[in-house]
Enzyme design. Structure first.
Site, mmCIF file in Angstrom:
data_model
loop_
_atom_site.group_PDB
_atom_site.id
_atom_site.type_symbol
_atom_site.label_atom_id
_atom_site.label_comp_id
_atom_site.label_asym_id
_atom_site.label_seq_id
_atom_site.Cartn_x
_atom_site.Cartn_y
_atom_site.Cartn_z
ATOM 1 N N TYR A 14 -29.889 0.046 44.766
ATOM 2 C CA TYR A 14 -31.313 0.379 44.809
ATOM 3 C C TYR A 14 -31.835 1.409 43.993
ATOM 4 C CZ TYR A 14 -30.939 -3.335 48.473
ATOM 5 O OH TYR A 14 -30.622 -4.411 49.607
ATOM 6 N N HIS A 66 -21.468 -4.813 49.796
ATOM 7 C CA HIS A 66 -22.743 -5.572 49.571
ATOM 8 C C HIS A 66 -22.659 -6.873 49.349
ATOM 9 C CE1 HIS A 66 -26.955 -4.498 47.684
ATOM 10 N NE2 HIS A 66 -27.012 -5.408 48.268
#
Ligand SMILES: NC(=O)c1ccc[n+]([C@@H]2O[C@H](COP(=O)([O-])OP(=O)(O)OC[C@H]3O[C@@H](n4cnc5c(N)ncnc54)[C@H](OP(=O)(O)O)[C@@H]3O)[C@@H](O)[C@H]2O)c1
Length: 288
Positions: free
Chosen positions: A55, A113
């Site tokens: 991110y 992830h």
């Protein structure tokens, strides 16, 4: 139906630590605003921020949390190993980078992830997370975007380890979950093992706000469609992770503890459809 919940309700994870049921997501939150919006979220009552190395906003997100008067031990921060960098060394480097960039001292929850890279990559990265717990760098660990076949691969490996310490404790699977993607297969598998589910994209990325399933419920409860969606997730027993960079929506998304959907409301939200609104690594083959 979940027990009476409030803004600071938590779920106990298999690791022994607790996770706040409301989290604040910062995917696609520009680094330039991340400090301001995470600060506002904590002041609005959130205690949990969901970020990830990809991110690119870990430093300002953590700084925004730490700039509030809320003590570190009441804050909960999640990060994730980059999806295309799963390996033992990659996960080690990922944890080290998060610790260095956030200055949080320890990370509450670290996830893989996505289950990409093949068996050796997934299990090597998991082993690195297990070690990061033993080293006191991370408190709880889990996975994200794991389908049942990925979860079973990990469980089989864990059973082959000489000690529970070597196997590690799988506390969380973070997946896309909302009424148009209820994923009974993954949810049932995780619930049977007391692995908690985190619902990402719980607002279906704002694509269903005028949906005829939501509007009558919003009118009935005097709430917005977004609040109905979040309440659905909470009442499934999920941790919900709404994202917003808009102050008023950040507050609105936390204002979900003064009403309940009844059984009929919940049944009405059983669509039975399978409509991911974003990527879907849960179906990736084990070889991918
Ligand atoms: N593990 C993974 O692979 C994965 C994947 C996706 C997401 N996630 C996590 O889950 C979090 C949330 O998912 P998401 O960002 O995909 O989507 P989401 O939370 O379902 O939706 C975010 C969108 O909804 C809008 N919104 C927020 N509150 C609203 C409200 N009250 N009324 C109307 N619109 C509203 C936001 O707009 P504004 O921001 O402009 O207000 C934004 O466009 C992420 O931030 C991340 O932490 C994880």
């Amino acid at each position: 139906m979940a027990a009476k919940l409030d803004l600071h309700s938590t779920l106990k994870m298999k690791s022994g630590y607790s996770i706040p049921v409301l989290g604040y997501g910062v995917y696609q939150t520009p680094a330039a605003v991340a400090h301001d919006v995470t600060h506002h979220a904590i002041l609005s009552g959130y205690r949990h921020v969901d970020s990830a190395t990809v991110y690119r906003n870990e430093a300002p997100s953590a700084a925004g949390m730490l700039a509030t008067p809320v003590p570190r031990d009441q804050l909960f921060y999640t990060s994730k190993v980059e999806p295309r960098n799963l390996s033992y060394a990659g996960a080690k480097a990922s944890v080290a980078a998060t610790l260095q960039q956030t200055g949080l001292g320890y990370i509450d929850l670290y996830l893989l992830h996505a289950p990409y890279g093949g068996r050796e990559a997934r299990l090597g990265a998991w082993r690195a997370l297990v070690e990061s717990v033993a080293e006191g760098k991370v408190r709880s660990i889990g996975v994200s975007n794991y389908g049942v076949h990925h979860l079973e691969e990990l469980e089989q490996w864990q059973k082959q380890q000489p000690t529970p310490q070597a196997a590690g404790i799988l506390s969380i699977n973070q997946i896309e979950l909302h009424p148009w993607l209820a994923r009974p297969d993954i949810v049932t598998w995780c619930r049977a093992r007391s692995i908690h589910l985190e619902a990402y994209s719980p607002l279906v990325r704002s694509t269903k706000m005028s949906d005829p399933l939501l509007l009558p419920l919003a009118a009935k409860h005097g709430k917005t469609p977004a609040q109905i969606l979040l309440r659905w997730g909470l009442q499934q027993g999920f941790v919900v992770l709404p994202k917003s960079v808009t102050h008023a929506r950040i507050e609105q998304n936390a204002d979900i503890f003064d009403f309940e959907l009844d059984e009929g409301d919940m049944r009405g939200l059983e669509t039975g459809v399978y409509e991911p609104c974003t990527w879907n690594p849960t179906t990736a083959p084990l070889s991918e």
